[in-house]
Design a protein around this motif. Structure first.
Motif, PDB file in Angstrom:
ATOM      1  N   ILE A 134      -1.150 -10.212   2.622  1.00  0.00           N
ATOM      2  CA  ILE A 134      -0.862  -8.938   3.298  1.00  0.00           C
ATOM      3  C   ILE A 134      -0.637  -7.852   2.250  1.00  0.00           C
ATOM      4  N   ALA A 135       0.080  -8.186   1.172  1.00  0.00           N
ATOM      5  CA  ALA A 135       0.308  -7.213   0.095  1.00  0.00           C
ATOM      6  C   ALA A 135      -1.020  -6.751  -0.501  1.00  0.00           C
ATOM      7  N   LYS A 136      -1.927  -7.681  -0.711  1.00  0.00           N
ATOM      8  CA  LYS A 136      -3.240  -7.340  -1.259  1.00  0.00           C
ATOM      9  C   LYS A 136      -3.997  -6.423  -0.308  1.00  0.00           C
ATOM     10  N   LYS A 137      -3.897  -6.684   0.984  1.00  0.00           N
ATOM     11  CA  LYS A 137      -4.581  -5.842   1.971  1.00  0.00           C
ATOM     12  C   LYS A 137      -4.009  -4.426   1.966  1.00  0.00           C
ATOM     13  N   ILE A 138      -2.687  -4.306   1.821  1.00  0.00           N
ATOM     14  CA  ILE A 138      -2.065  -2.988   1.727  1.00  0.00           C
ATOM     15  C   ILE A 138      -2.599  -2.242   0.506  1.00  0.00           C
ATOM     16  N   ASP A 139      -2.712  -2.941  -0.600  1.00  0.00           N
ATOM     17  CA  ASP A 139      -3.237  -2.320  -1.819  1.00  0.00           C
ATOM     18  C   ASP A 139      -4.676  -1.849  -1.623  1.00  0.00           C
ATOM     19  N   GLU A 140      -5.470  -2.650  -0.913  1.00  0.00           N
ATOM     20  CA  GLU A 140      -6.857  -2.270  -0.640  1.00  0.00           C
ATOM     21  C   GLU A 140      -6.919  -1.003   0.205  1.00  0.00           C
ATOM     22  N   LEU A 141      -6.071  -0.931   1.229  1.00  0.00           N
ATOM     23  CA  LEU A 141      -6.032   0.267   2.083  1.00  0.00           C
ATOM     24  C   LEU A 141      -5.663   1.498   1.266  1.00  0.00           C
ATOM     25  N   THR A 142      -4.674   1.337   0.389  1.00  0.00           N
ATOM     26  CA  THR A 142      -4.234   2.457  -0.445  1.00  0.00           C
ATOM     27  C   THR A 142      -5.375   2.953  -1.324  1.00  0.00           C
ATOM     28  N   GLU A 143      -6.127   2.029  -1.898  1.00  0.00           N
ATOM     29  CA  GLU A 143      -7.261   2.399  -2.738  1.00  0.00           C
ATOM     30  C   GLU A 143      -8.332   3.127  -1.927  1.00  0.00           C
ATOM     31  N   GLU A 144      -8.419   2.825  -0.642  1.00  0.00           N
ATOM     32  CA  GLU A 144      -9.401   3.469   0.226  1.00  0.00           C
ATOM     33  C   GLU A 144      -8.887   4.780   0.809  1.00  0.00           C
ATOM     34  N   GLY A 145      -7.656   5.171   0.448  1.00  0.00           N
ATOM     35  CA  GLY A 145      -7.116   6.446   0.912  1.00  0.00           C
ATOM     36  C   GLY A 145      -6.280   6.361   2.170  1.00  0.00           C
ATOM     37  N   ILE A 146      -5.927   5.147   2.612  1.00  0.00           N
ATOM     38  CA  ILE A 146      -5.069   4.979   3.789  1.00  0.00           C
ATOM     39  C   ILE A 146      -3.702   4.512   3.310  1.00  0.00           C
ATOM     40  N   GLU A 147      -2.730   5.399   3.360  1.00  0.00           N
ATOM     41  CA  GLU A 147      -1.383   5.030   2.939  1.00  0.00           C
ATOM     42  C   GLU A 147      -0.729   4.145   3.995  1.00  0.00           C
ATOM     43  N   VAL A 148       0.185   3.289   3.540  1.00  0.00           N
ATOM     44  CA  VAL A 148       0.867   2.341   4.433  1.00  0.00           C
ATOM     45  C   VAL A 148       2.377   2.526   4.321  1.00  0.00           C
ATOM     46  N   LEU A 149       3.031   2.647   5.459  1.00  0.00           N
ATOM     47  CA  LEU A 149       4.493   2.673   5.544  1.00  0.00           C
ATOM     48  C   LEU A 149       4.926   1.425   6.293  1.00  0.00           C
ATOM     49  N   THR A 150       5.825   0.641   5.716  1.00  0.00           N
ATOM     50  CA  THR A 150       6.295  -0.562   6.399  1.00  0.00           C
ATOM     51  C   THR A 150       7.499  -0.232   7.270  1.00  0.00           C
ATOM     52  N   ILE A 151       7.548  -0.856   8.426  1.00  0.00           N
ATOM     53  CA  ILE A 151       8.610  -0.582   9.388  1.00  0.00           C
ATOM     54  C   ILE A 151       9.330  -1.875   9.761  1.00  0.00           C
ATOM     55  N   ASN A 152      10.653  -1.793   9.864  1.00  0.00           N
ATOM     56  CA  ASN A 152      11.534  -2.872  10.323  1.00  0.00           C
ATOM     57  C   ASN A 152      11.734  -3.972   9.292  1.00  0.00           C
ATOM     58  N   THR A 153      10.657  -4.468   8.701  1.00  0.00           N
ATOM     59  CA  THR A 153      10.799  -5.433   7.615  1.00  0.00           C
ATOM     60  C   THR A 153       9.823  -5.063   6.515  1.00  0.00           C
ATOM     61  N   ASP A 154      10.204  -5.318   5.263  1.00  0.00           N
ATOM     62  CA  ASP A 154       9.426  -4.854   4.125  1.00  0.00           C
ATOM     63  C   ASP A 154       8.608  -6.001   3.533  1.00  0.00           C
ATOM     64  N   ILE A 155       7.880  -5.705   2.474  1.00  0.00           N
ATOM     65  CA  ILE A 155       7.046  -6.692   1.813  1.00  0.00           C
ATOM     66  C   ILE A 155       7.171  -6.514   0.301  1.00  0.00           C
ATOM     67  N   GLU A 156       7.106  -7.600  -0.422  1.00  0.00           N
ATOM     68  CA  GLU A 156       7.248  -7.553  -1.873  1.00  0.00           C
ATOM     69  C   GLU A 156       5.927  -7.211  -2.557  1.00  0.00           C
ATOM     70  N   ASP A 157       6.022  -6.500  -3.674  1.00  0.00           N
ATOM     71  CA  ASP A 157       4.892  -6.305  -4.593  1.00  0.00           C
ATOM     72  C   ASP A 157       3.644  -5.736  -3.923  1.00  0.00           C
ATOM     73  N   SER A 158       3.809  -4.624  -3.231  1.00  0.00           N
ATOM     74  CA  SER A 158       2.655  -3.942  -2.652  1.00  0.00           C
ATOM     75  C   SER A 158       2.737  -2.457  -2.977  1.00  0.00           C
ATOM     76  N   LYS A 159       1.668  -1.734  -2.698  1.00  0.00           N
ATOM     77  CA  LYS A 159       1.613  -0.299  -2.962  1.00  0.00           C
ATOM     78  C   LYS A 159       1.964   0.525  -1.727  1.00  0.00           C
ATOM     79  N   ARG A 160       2.697  -0.055  -0.803  1.00  0.00           N
ATOM     80  CA  ARG A 160       3.083   0.724   0.378  1.00  0.00           C
ATOM     81  C   ARG A 160       3.859   1.966  -0.070  1.00  0.00           C
TER      82      ARG A 160
END
Length: 341
Positions: A134-160
């Motif tokens: 999931i962290a890797k997918k968040i990083d991929e989205l960020t690279e594609e210009g889609i920022e990610v905000l995590t809600i309710n529970t967080d995730i380690e080592d991602s570019k959210r």
């Protein structure tokens, strides 16, 4: 008079298009050029025009994607209510919401839903499982210009870009403190967690354990079960735990599954023997507190989480305002019978 992009361009001897890209975070510009433009804009006192940005947003038809692990979990009813309130407030700006939900903790399912959504959205609010895929997918989205905000529970080592939720560690510490006060610091405790795949659930247990160890050494954790945030699973696993540990005197319910755990306690005739501390305040938990089965619950303001998450995404898309804080912590609240209304 307001400073214009044209004035900044002339001061830097750079094209207006390049200045516009830097000030509106669009396109790639050389680092030294970007630095010059931002320093010049600050020196001249440039202030973005929110009305102009709002009009521009209306033309772009931005979409905020939201993916929650919410099906079968009544806690998220209030999160979604907050999302819907915010949606009504931003729709006149041409910003829409694409809400998707899932049930249970299947990592591949969450990855598939993200992939299904990504071509339709400009920003993602995600309730993530704490897994490197999931962290890797968040990083991929960020690279594609889609920022990610995590809600309710967080995730380690991602570019959210940011996170909004409660302090789960403090929530667990508070639960242990309450149990210590109620029981005099002596108890044999069973813990009913949701899943180890959510960092928030693990943090609550960590906080609970820390206070037991440091302050209440006679509060012993004898077993931990998983409910998968499902009442049927919670009932079956709690029933087995109670039959195995007949000297248990307390329960800490970390996440959803409260109704199932309490059903097992009632059927075993242990309501007067076992002190229960729960998490969150769904209608069923309120009823169990009124019945005297649950002594207290630690809440985390779910409506506020949903509402603020949408507005942070909206501010980013419309005004290029990045959330000021990496962690936006919602205050925990203790609810007992006497302060629920």
């Amino acid at each position: 008079m307001a400073v214009t992009i044209k004035q900044i361009a002339e001061a830097c001897n750079i094209s207006r298009g390049t200045v516009d890209r830097v000030l509106n975070n669009r396109g790639k510009v050389k680092p030294e050029t970007e630095k010059l433009i931002k320093e010049t804009a600050k020196r001249l006192g440039y202030v973005p025009n929110p009305a102009g940005k709002a009009l521009a947003a209306q033309k772009k038809n931005h979409v905020i994607g939201i993916l929650l692990i919410s099906e079968g979990n009544r806690f998220f009813d209030e999160v979604i209510a907050g999302i819907e309130r915010a949606e009504q407030e931003i729709k006149s700006y041409g910003v829409g919401i694409l809400l998707r939900t899932m049930r249970g903790y299947q990592i591949e399912r969450q990855l598939d839903l993200i992939d299904e959504m990504k071509d339709q959205i400009h920003f993602l609010i995600l309730n993530p499982m704490n897994d490197e895929r999931i962290a890797k997918k968040i990083d991929e989205l960020t690279e594609e210009g889609i920022e990610v905000l995590t809600i309710n529970t967080d995730i380690e080592d991602s570019k959210r870009i940011s996170h909004i939720g409660c302090n789960y560690q403090r929530s667990g510490e508070t639960a242990a403190g309450l149990l210590g006060l109620i029981t005099g610091g002596v108890s044999k405790i069973g813990i009913a967690t949701g899943t180890p795949m959510l960092s928030g659930h693990n943090q609550r247990i960590s906080g609970f354990y820390t206070i037991c160890k440091e302050k209440y050494p006679d509060m012993e954790i004898v077993d931990i079960i998983e409910t998968n945030d499902d009442d049927t699973c919670a009932y079956e696993n709690a029933k087995e735990m109670l039959s195995k540990y007949t000297d248990m005197t307390a329960l800490y319910i970390v996440a959803a599954g409260t109704v199932g755990v309490c059903k097992a306690v009632k059927e075993a005739g242990l309501v007067d023997k076992i002190t229960i501390i729960a998490s969150d305040l769904i209608p069923e938990t309120r009823e169990l507190i009124e019945e005297g089965i649950i002594k207290a619950t630690i809440c985390q303001q779910p409506f506020t989480q949903g509402y603020k998450a949408v507005h942070m995404a909206f501010q980013y898309l419309v005004s290029n305002i990045t959330p000021m804080k990496e962690l936006n912590i919602i205050k925990n609240e203790i609810k007992i019978l006497e302060n629920m209304n």
